[in-house]
Design an enzyme around this catalytic site. Sequence first.
Site, PDB file in Angstrom:
ATOM      1  N   CYS A 453       0.830  -1.203   0.000  1.00  0.00           N
ATOM      2  CA  CYS A 453       0.000   0.000   0.000  1.00  0.00           C
ATOM      3  C   CYS A 453       0.869   1.258   0.000  1.00  0.00           C
ATOM      4  CB  CYS A 453      -0.946   0.011   1.193  1.00  0.00           C
ATOM      5  SG  CYS A 453      -0.103   0.017   2.794  1.00  0.00           S
ATOM      6  N   GLU A 499      -3.489   0.085  -3.552  1.00  0.00           N
ATOM      7  CA  GLU A 499      -2.657  -1.106  -3.384  1.00  0.00           C
ATOM      8  C   GLU A 499      -1.944  -1.377  -4.718  1.00  0.00           C
ATOM      9  OE1 GLU A 499      -2.123  -3.051  -0.747  1.00  0.00           O
ATOM     10  OE2 GLU A 499      -3.663  -2.375   0.670  1.00  0.00           O
TER      11      GLU A 499
END
Length: 506
Positions: A453, A499
């Site tokens: 992330c 992500e």
Amino acid sequence: MLLILAGLRPALLKHKPVNVLVKACLCSAAKADGDTTTNPGKPPQLAKKKWRKKFRNKPASNEHLPWEERLADSVTPLWRLSYDEQLQLKQKHQERILLQLSDQLLCGESTQHKALTQSSSPPRSTKLSFPLLPILPSPVRDGYRNKSTFSVNRGVDGNPKTVGFYVGTGKAGNIVCVNGDHLLNMPERHKLVARCYQDFLRLSALDPCLLFHNGGHWREVTVRTNAAGHTMAIVYFHPQRLTPEEIEVHKSCLVEYFTQGPGAICQLDSLYFQESSMTRCSHEQSPYQLLHGQPHIHEEVLGFKFRISADAFFQVNQGAADLLYRTVREMGLPNGAREGGGGGTLLDVCCGTGAIGITMSPRADRVIGIELIQQAVEDARHNAALNQIQNCEFLPGKAEVVLPGLMEVLGSTTDSGGPLTAVVNPARAGLHYRVIRALRNHSSIRRLLYISCKPEGEAMRNFRELCCSPDPHRKLTGEAFRPTVAIPVDMFPHTPHCELLLVFER
């Protein structure tokens, strides 16, 4: 009366009150330079510490805006943009991050080693050495969060029993707690629980705990929900010098309020309570006490059911998690692997509650997960049993301790004779060097999937360590990996984050 920013967005855009963050992001995206996700507007030639020092004392440019807009600018900084504009900005940001990696891979070992020890310079390449696919949009854009934590502090009106989100910093001494009803990423159920918790605090004889050393008891509340609408609330409480008997009285008041009083409108399926004198602590350090309802709620991903404990990790956007895990499943196992096995052994590092391994298990012969948190391992084992999965095992412990020994046991080939694939999904701090070394030096791992992330952070160091030339001094003796494809997935609409799935092969 609170501004409902979602409704006001067209009018606000008409007058263009764009804050510094969004303006900087747009300018950087247009010019394709610098890092704008965590440090919007940061000149690429300035290191992080220098940038902070340069702008530390500058006044916020949105001080003239209403408190609700200031909060939205902090929590959901891209809320003023259309969703297509948000995706374009994120795509360009991921491209700039990966250009840094491409530079290191093209420039050779000496530059790579230098990059491991100091800040990255601006990318010189204009073309990636591997494909970056278009970002996959979130199926749900508003109200997507299934977990929210609301703080308690002084509100705009000075009331210390205000529940919401912070604007300002403790260091500057200008924290104000602002109600989050207008935030686009918050679902209605979360907002309702926060409002009711605020009402409860204002009825309680106990003070809130704003600073531990100043006394007070009531702290933040975490709300978790699933796609079926089930709701779990976790109330955090500082015991200070109260006796257990006195605490029981206030716990009973909390239960009565949310089951028989005005809070019953929340229809809580689970109400937890944690006593703690620390900012954050695990279930092992201070147990989560179930005061009402069921111990778990459940969620479904790709047709598999997962139980969610009070402190279990689960992706905050269930729809986007479906998308991410489906992509991992398609990219992670060899071509031709289908339901019923044949995909060899899958090594799931930082497996959490087992979502990745379990969703990939029908195509694998064997799944081995490693996870630090004991409660998460118990959840993973329960989830495997819940879904009648027989080929998954989950090991507790630090990955840097468990993995090296495990790799020796696996040997040069897997038990089934099939391939060995690794999936890693670490926290923002990235993987420990010993984990990277164990993965890099095991010749049977031909494909490795890294989910991050924050790829511009410590994950970038991991990428370079996986791909640099063999270095006996650093005990990186295995064949180097090379990135073959990158796929961003928008897990967090209205924020600069997403992500990134990066596939490595050798």
